[in-house]
Write an enzyme that holds these catalytic residues in place. Structure first.
Site, PDB file in Angstrom:
ATOM      1  N   GLU A 185       0.366  -1.079   0.026  1.00 43.65           N
ATOM      2  CA  GLU A 185      -0.211  -0.376   0.241  1.00 43.65           C
ATOM      3  C   GLU A 185       1.271   1.863   0.203  1.00 43.65           C
ATOM      4  OE1 GLU A 185      -2.680  -3.379   1.636  1.00 43.65           O
ATOM      5  OE2 GLU A 185      -0.147  -2.706   1.745  1.00 43.65           O
ATOM      6  N   CYS A 224      -3.096  -3.790   6.883  1.00 41.33           N
ATOM      7  CA  CYS A 224      -2.727  -3.863   8.182  1.00 41.33           C
ATOM      8  C   CYS A 224      -3.305  -3.335   9.005  1.00 41.33           C
ATOM      9  CB  CYS A 224      -1.438  -4.330   8.100  1.00 41.33           C
ATOM     10  SG  CYS A 224      -0.131  -2.795   8.020  1.00 41.33           S
ATOM     11  N   CYS A 282      -1.381   0.142   7.477  1.00 42.99           N
ATOM     12  CA  CYS A 282      -1.448   0.278   5.986  1.00 42.99           C
ATOM     13  C   CYS A 282      -3.080   1.434   5.929  1.00 42.99           C
ATOM     14  CB  CYS A 282      -1.752  -0.740   5.008  1.00 42.99           C
ATOM     15  SG  CYS A 282       0.366  -0.975   4.794  1.00 42.99           S
ATOM     16  N   THR A 294      19.880 -37.970  -1.936  1.00 45.87           N
ATOM     17  CA  THR A 294      20.021 -37.082  -2.475  1.00 45.87           C
ATOM     18  C   THR A 294      21.652 -36.362  -2.517  1.00 45.87           C
ATOM     19  OG1 THR A 294      17.576 -36.996  -2.859  1.00 45.87           O
ATOM     20  CG2 THR A 294      18.661 -35.520  -4.405  1.00 45.87           C
ATOM     21  N   ASP A 304      23.045 -37.311  -5.966  1.00 45.09           N
ATOM     22  CA  ASP A 304      23.324 -36.742  -7.028  1.00 45.09           C
ATOM     23  C   ASP A 304      24.049 -35.637  -6.567  1.00 45.09           C
ATOM     24  OD1 ASP A 304      20.883 -38.275  -7.622  1.00 45.09           O
ATOM     25  OD2 ASP A 304      19.580 -37.124  -7.530  1.00 45.09           O
ATOM     26  N   GLU A 326      12.829 -31.246  -3.274  1.00 44.81           N
ATOM     27  CA  GLU A 326      12.967 -32.237  -4.381  1.00 44.81           C
ATOM     28  C   GLU A 326      12.959 -33.332  -4.018  1.00 44.81           C
ATOM     29  OE1 GLU A 326      13.957 -29.721  -7.122  1.00 44.81           O
ATOM     30  OE2 GLU A 326      13.850 -27.842  -6.332  1.00 44.81           O
ATOM     31  N   GLY A 364      14.349 -37.123  -1.774  1.00 46.40           N
ATOM     32  CA  GLY A 364      13.983 -37.941  -2.724  1.00 46.40           C
ATOM     33  C   GLY A 364      13.027 -38.850  -2.686  1.00 46.40           C
ATOM     34  N   SER A 392       7.229 -40.136   3.019  1.00 50.54           N
ATOM     35  CA  SER A 392       6.993 -39.627   4.984  1.00 50.54           C
ATOM     36  C   SER A 392       6.277 -38.671   4.275  1.00 50.54           C
ATOM     37  CB  SER A 392       8.441 -39.383   5.116  1.00 50.54           C
ATOM     38  OG  SER A 392       9.637 -40.550   5.358  1.00 50.54           O
TER      39      SER A 392
END
Length: 379
Positions: free
Chosen positions: A71, A94, A103, A215, A219, A314, A316, A322
């Site tokens: 704002e 707010c 705001c 991972t 990787d 992302e 594994g 899980s």
């Protein structure tokens, strides 16, 4: 223009303009998503209509880091023309005082005649109070315009505020035969360049990315945002590593002074191992264990306390399962490639045909030759 029963034609135009301008504000709010700290990425448009149709005279989005608010930025751009104008805000303004006025009061002081709001703010310091300040000052207020779309754009903030945990997106790249990788082969290309660029956009809009130590060992990913112009929007990188198996020379630790790395490990990790991670620039998060693994609900609470609003998983496969098994995934984002992986492929924890109950499909897109499907958990 479609007529709305019970409305005069002028009122119908009013509604159409409100929807169109709010949609533009919501799109603008994505500009700083993932970069506003504990504040939501909100957008505001200041609009005048002097008889020739609505004209945007000021626009603002929550600044990187969270201040100033949308704002304030929009009013600053609009200047004196804000008097008598309409403000389109994607979240209730707010109402709480700090060193600067809220705001809602800033909109009143600028002479705004009408405020059109989308989502209401669940923060108890604001909820309903922002709109009350405006109405008590004689400002016309219209609420809940495209509220559902606005809430989707601010899902992380709303989850952290209402549920005490981040909004969790599980991102998967799945081959045509339902695999996410090949055992012992390191990183395997499954999707094309358009999809991979889109993943980097998702990273830029996230506060944090999470993977398991498996991972890292398989990787050795970097997990930064590598789109030109968005390199500084790389999110915090989080590794679940209960027993301190992550190598001190892992790729992501090589640039940990530029992009933060947080290792969630048992509080009983040996001091020597803790020191090696800290010397490499990582931050250790002492985590509770459940059956030898990081306790995920407690971890999400800890991440929320650190300001994480949007979390992307992302990898594994075990980590994904899980989070799914514990009901902690809010959105599944699946990129499907056109080629199979074949023998020794690692099965995806979820495919287009095995999406868990309680999710509804919210997107179906094409990125080059790949297909993108998105499912969101029903509230």
């Amino acid at each position: 223009m479609t007529a709305v029963p019970g409305h005069q034609s002028g009122q119908v135009q009013y509604l159409d303009d409100d929807n169109r301008l709010m949609a533009a504000a919501i799109r603008f709010s994505f500009r700083n998503l993932g970069a506003t700290g504990t504040n939501p990425s909100v957008a505001t448009l200041i609009v005048r209509d002097d008889g020739q149709g609505p004209r945007i005279i000021g626009r603002g989005v929550t600044a990187v880091g969270g201040r100033p608010h949308a704002e304030a930025a929009a009013l600053d751009e609009a200047g004196a023309e804000a008097k008598g104008a309409t403000a389109y805000v994607t979240l209730e303004p707010c109402a709480h005082h700090g060193r600067t006025p809220p705001c809602a009061e800033a909109l009143v002081s600028a002479g705004i005649a009408r405020v059109v709001g989308a989502a209401s703010d669940p923060d108890p310091r604001v909820s309903g109070e922002g709109y009350a300040i405006l109405r008590n000052a004689g400002v016309s207020v219209t609420e809940n315009i495209l509220a559902v779309r606005a809430r989707e754009a601010m899902a992380g903030y709303l989850s952290r505020t209402s549920n005490g945990r981040p909004f969790v997106t599980l991102k998967l790249a799945v081959s045509s035969d339902g695999k996410i990788g090949r055992a012992g082969a390191g990183q395997v290309t499954i999707t094309g360049p358009v999809s991979r660029d889109q993943v980097h956009v998702m990273r830029a809009q996230s506060d944090a990315i999470l993977i398991g130590v498996g991972t890292v060992l398989e990787d050795d990913p970097d997990l930064t945002c590598r789109l030109p112009g968005l390199e500084d929007r790389s999110p915090i990188r989080i590794v679940l590593d209960a027993n301190g198996r992550m190598p001190a020379d892992a790729s992501m630790l090589s640039n940990s002074t530029r992009v933060s790395v947080l290792i969630a490990a048992a509080g009983t990790l040996p001091e020597e191992r803790r020191r090696s991670y800290q010397n490499a620039g990582a931050t250790l998060l002492a985590s509770e264990l459940a059956e030898g693994r990081i306790a995920l609900p407690e971890l999400l609470e800890d991440l929320a306390a650190r300001g994480v609003q949007n979390l992307m998983i992302e990898g594994g496969a075990q980590v994904a399962r899980s989070f799914l098994d514990e009901g902690l995934v809010d959105r599944i984002a699946m990129f499907s490639g056109t080629q199979p992986i074949g023998r020794h492929g690692i099965g995806s924890p979820v495919t287009n045909d095995t999406v868990p109950a309680g999710f509804v499909q919210t997107a179906l897109l094409r990125y080059g030759e790949d297909r993108y499907c998105e499912w969101t958990r029903l509230a």
